[in-house]
Design an enzyme around this catalytic site. Structure first.
Site, mmCIF file in Angstrom:
data_model
loop_
_atom_site.group_PDB
_atom_site.id
_atom_site.type_symbol
_atom_site.label_atom_id
_atom_site.label_comp_id
_atom_site.label_asym_id
_atom_site.label_seq_id
_atom_site.Cartn_x
_atom_site.Cartn_y
_atom_site.Cartn_z
ATOM 1 N N LEU A 280 1.039 -1.153 -0.161
ATOM 2 C CA LEU A 280 -0.814 -0.057 0.600
ATOM 3 C C LEU A 280 0.980 1.595 -0.132
ATOM 4 C CD1 LEU A 280 -2.986 0.507 0.306
ATOM 5 C CD2 LEU A 280 -3.619 0.504 2.448
ATOM 6 N N HIS A 281 1.479 1.179 -1.161
ATOM 7 C CA HIS A 281 2.164 2.693 -1.564
ATOM 8 C C HIS A 281 1.837 3.740 -1.435
ATOM 9 C CE1 HIS A 281 2.500 2.397 -5.896
ATOM 10 N NE2 HIS A 281 2.310 0.555 -5.485
ATOM 11 N N ALA A 282 2.335 4.768 -2.033
ATOM 12 C CA ALA A 282 1.744 6.161 -2.624
ATOM 13 C C ALA A 282 0.559 5.489 -3.813
ATOM 14 C CB ALA A 282 2.653 7.353 -2.816
ATOM 15 N N GLU B 274 -1.478 -2.409 -10.864
ATOM 16 C CA GLU B 274 -0.433 -2.127 -11.115
ATOM 17 C C GLU B 274 0.598 -3.646 -11.928
ATOM 18 O OE1 GLU B 274 1.564 -1.588 -7.527
ATOM 19 O OE2 GLU B 274 0.820 0.536 -7.696
#
Length: 103
Positions: free
Chosen positions: A28-30, A101
């Protein structure tokens, strides 16, 4: 496992209480958090996410980033409001799609 396979409606509290596992490579990155907020902000329901009872507002990017949730982390999801089921379905789909992604 992306969802628990079982989304429960906590009748005592009147809300959805489920869990979801982060399966995308970067966690759960930017960018993933931004996509999650794109979903959560569409709904009027209160949406909280976190580890066990350490829940944060799923409509706040700083709170999401502070979770430090990497791949393999199981997060608890609490959703309460008139559009809670639609919100839950879309959030779980986003996690299942790995935040759209490339891996």
């Amino acid at each position: 496992m992306v969802g628990t396979g079982f989304t429960s409606r906590n009748e005592a509290l009147g809300m959805i209480d489920t869990s979801v596992e982060i399966v995308n490579k970067l966690g759960l990155h930017a960018r993933a958090s931004e996509k999650l907020i794109g979903v959560t902000s569409k709904y009027t329901a209160s949406i909280q996410i976190g580890k066990a009872n350490a829940l944060v507002d799923a409509k706040n990017i700083i709170s999401l980033l502070m979770l430090g949730a990497g791949k393999g982390t199981t997060l608890r999801l609490l959703i309460d409001g008139a559009d809670e089921q639609d919100a839950c379905d879309e959030i779980l789909a986003l996690f299942a799609a790995r935040f759209n992604e490339a891996e």
